[in-house]
Design a protein around this motif. Sequence first.
Motif, PDB file in Angstrom:
ATOM      1  N   MET A   1      42.926  86.638 -78.384  1.00 20.45           N
ATOM      2  CA  MET A   1      42.390  85.619 -79.257  1.00 20.45           C
ATOM      3  C   MET A   1      43.227  84.366 -79.169  1.00 20.45           C
ATOM      4  N   SER A   2      42.580  83.279 -79.456  1.00 19.07           N
ATOM      5  CA  SER A   2      43.237  81.987 -79.409  1.00 19.07           C
ATOM      6  C   SER A   2      43.382  81.444 -80.823  1.00 19.07           C
ATOM      7  N   ARG A   3      44.550  80.967 -81.146  1.00 21.18           N
ATOM      8  CA  ARG A   3      44.803  80.400 -82.466  1.00 21.18           C
ATOM      9  C   ARG A   3      44.572  78.895 -82.397  1.00 21.18           C
ATOM     10  N   GLN A   4      43.800  78.377 -83.357  1.00 19.45           N
ATOM     11  CA  GLN A   4      43.464  76.962 -83.399  1.00 19.45           C
ATOM     12  C   GLN A   4      43.778  76.400 -84.779  1.00 19.45           C
ATOM     13  N   SER A   5      43.970  75.128 -84.825  1.00 24.73           N
ATOM     14  CA  SER A   5      44.148  74.441 -86.103  1.00 24.73           C
ATOM     15  C   SER A   5      43.041  73.407 -86.220  1.00 24.73           C
ATOM     16  N   ILE A   6      42.241  73.512 -87.281  1.00 23.14           N
ATOM     17  CA  ILE A   6      41.163  72.553 -87.475  1.00 23.14           C
ATOM     18  C   ILE A   6      41.210  72.017 -88.904  1.00 23.14           C
ATOM     19  N   THR A   7      40.632  70.846 -89.080  1.00 22.94           N
ATOM     20  CA  THR A   7      40.601  70.209 -90.392  1.00 22.94           C
ATOM     21  C   THR A   7      39.154  70.141 -90.862  1.00 22.94           C
ATOM     22  N   PHE A   8      38.926  70.491 -92.139  1.00 25.95           N
ATOM     23  CA  PHE A   8      37.595  70.454 -92.726  1.00 25.95           C
ATOM     24  C   PHE A   8      37.512  69.335 -93.752  1.00 25.95           C
ATOM     25  N   THR A   9      36.329  68.768 -93.884  1.00 26.06           N
ATOM     26  CA  THR A   9      36.106  67.828 -94.982  1.00 26.06           C
ATOM     27  C   THR A   9      36.148  68.631 -96.288  1.00 26.06           C
ATOM     28  N   THR A  10      36.361  67.959 -97.383  1.00 27.10           N
ATOM     29  CA  THR A  10      36.449  68.651 -98.671  1.00 27.10           C
ATOM     30  C   THR A  10      35.179  69.454 -98.982  1.00 27.10           C
ATOM     31  N   PRO A  11      33.977  68.872 -98.820  1.00 22.65           N
ATOM     32  CA  PRO A  11      32.772  69.681 -99.102  1.00 22.65           C
ATOM     33  C   PRO A  11      32.656  70.919 -98.205  1.00 22.65           C
ATOM     34  N   ASN A  12      33.001  70.767 -96.926  1.00 17.19           N
ATOM     35  CA  ASN A  12      32.932  71.920 -96.022  1.00 17.19           C
ATOM     36  C   ASN A  12      33.968  72.977 -96.383  1.00 17.19           C
ATOM     37  N   ASP A  13      35.163  72.541 -96.737  1.00 17.68           N
ATOM     38  CA  ASP A  13      36.206  73.478 -97.136  1.00 17.68           C
ATOM     39  C   ASP A  13      35.792  74.219 -98.407  1.00 17.68           C
ATOM     40  N   ASN A  14      35.208  73.496 -99.353  1.00 15.90           N
ATOM     41  CA  ASN A  14      34.745  74.135-100.591  1.00 15.90           C
ATOM     42  C   ASN A  14      33.660  75.169-100.303  1.00 15.90           C
ATOM     43  N   TRP A  15      32.762  74.834 -99.378  1.00 16.53           N
ATOM     44  CA  TRP A  15      31.707  75.779 -99.024  1.00 16.53           C
ATOM     45  C   TRP A  15      32.292  77.031 -98.371  1.00 16.53           C
ATOM     46  N   LEU A  16      33.243  76.830 -97.462  1.00 21.56           N
ATOM     47  CA  LEU A  16      33.899  77.971 -96.819  1.00 21.56           C
ATOM     48  C   LEU A  16      34.567  78.862 -97.864  1.00 21.56           C
ATOM     49  N   LYS A  17      35.277  78.242 -98.780  1.00 20.21           N
ATOM     50  CA  LYS A  17      35.954  79.006 -99.831  1.00 20.21           C
ATOM     51  C   LYS A  17      34.955  79.779-100.682  1.00 20.21           C
ATOM     52  N   SER A  18      33.818  79.165-100.982  1.00 26.11           N
ATOM     53  CA  SER A  18      32.820  79.855-101.809  1.00 26.11           C
ATOM     54  C   SER A  18      32.255  81.080-101.088  1.00 26.11           C
ATOM     55  N   GLN A  19      32.115  81.005 -99.768  1.00 24.96           N
ATOM     56  CA  GLN A  19      31.624  82.146 -99.004  1.00 24.96           C
ATOM     57  C   GLN A  19      32.627  83.299 -99.046  1.00 24.96           C
ATOM     58  N   ILE A  20      33.889  82.962 -99.010  1.00 23.74           N
ATOM     59  CA  ILE A  20      34.937  83.980 -99.064  1.00 23.74           C
ATOM     60  C   ILE A  20      35.027  84.567-100.476  1.00 23.74           C
ATOM     61  N   GLU A  21      34.944  83.695-101.484  1.00 19.81           N
ATOM     62  CA  GLU A  21      35.003  84.157-102.872  1.00 19.81           C
ATOM     63  C   GLU A  21      33.827  85.069-103.211  1.00 19.81           C
ATOM     64  N   SER A  22      32.677  84.827-102.604  1.00 19.65           N
ATOM     65  CA  SER A  22      31.508  85.681-102.855  1.00 19.65           C
ATOM     66  C   SER A  22      31.598  86.988-102.061  1.00 19.65           C
ATOM     67  N   GLU A  23      32.684  87.145-101.331  1.00 14.79           N
ATOM     68  CA  GLU A  23      32.971  88.331-100.516  1.00 14.79           C
ATOM     69  C   GLU A  23      31.968  88.518 -99.383  1.00 14.79           C
TER      70      GLU A  23
END
Length: 81
Positions: A1-23
Amino acid sequence: MSRQSITFTTPNDNWLKSQIESEEYTSKSELVNDLIRQAREQQIEVDYIRAKIQKGLESGISNRTASEILADSKSRLKKMK
């Protein structure tokens, strides 16, 4: 696997977090990898449809329009799933 560093906009980061929080996913990496897989599958479908349209247009044996060929190809793809 390859490790990457990426930056998300605030709305995209919030959406990603909500997907994780919803399990739905256990991590952002898992979610991003799944989104990339889905995009790759869609690209395969788009390439398939384009090839079918091109073949139909070049064959000279069909009086169907590109729109009709597209509709038929989409229908066949749905049946393949």
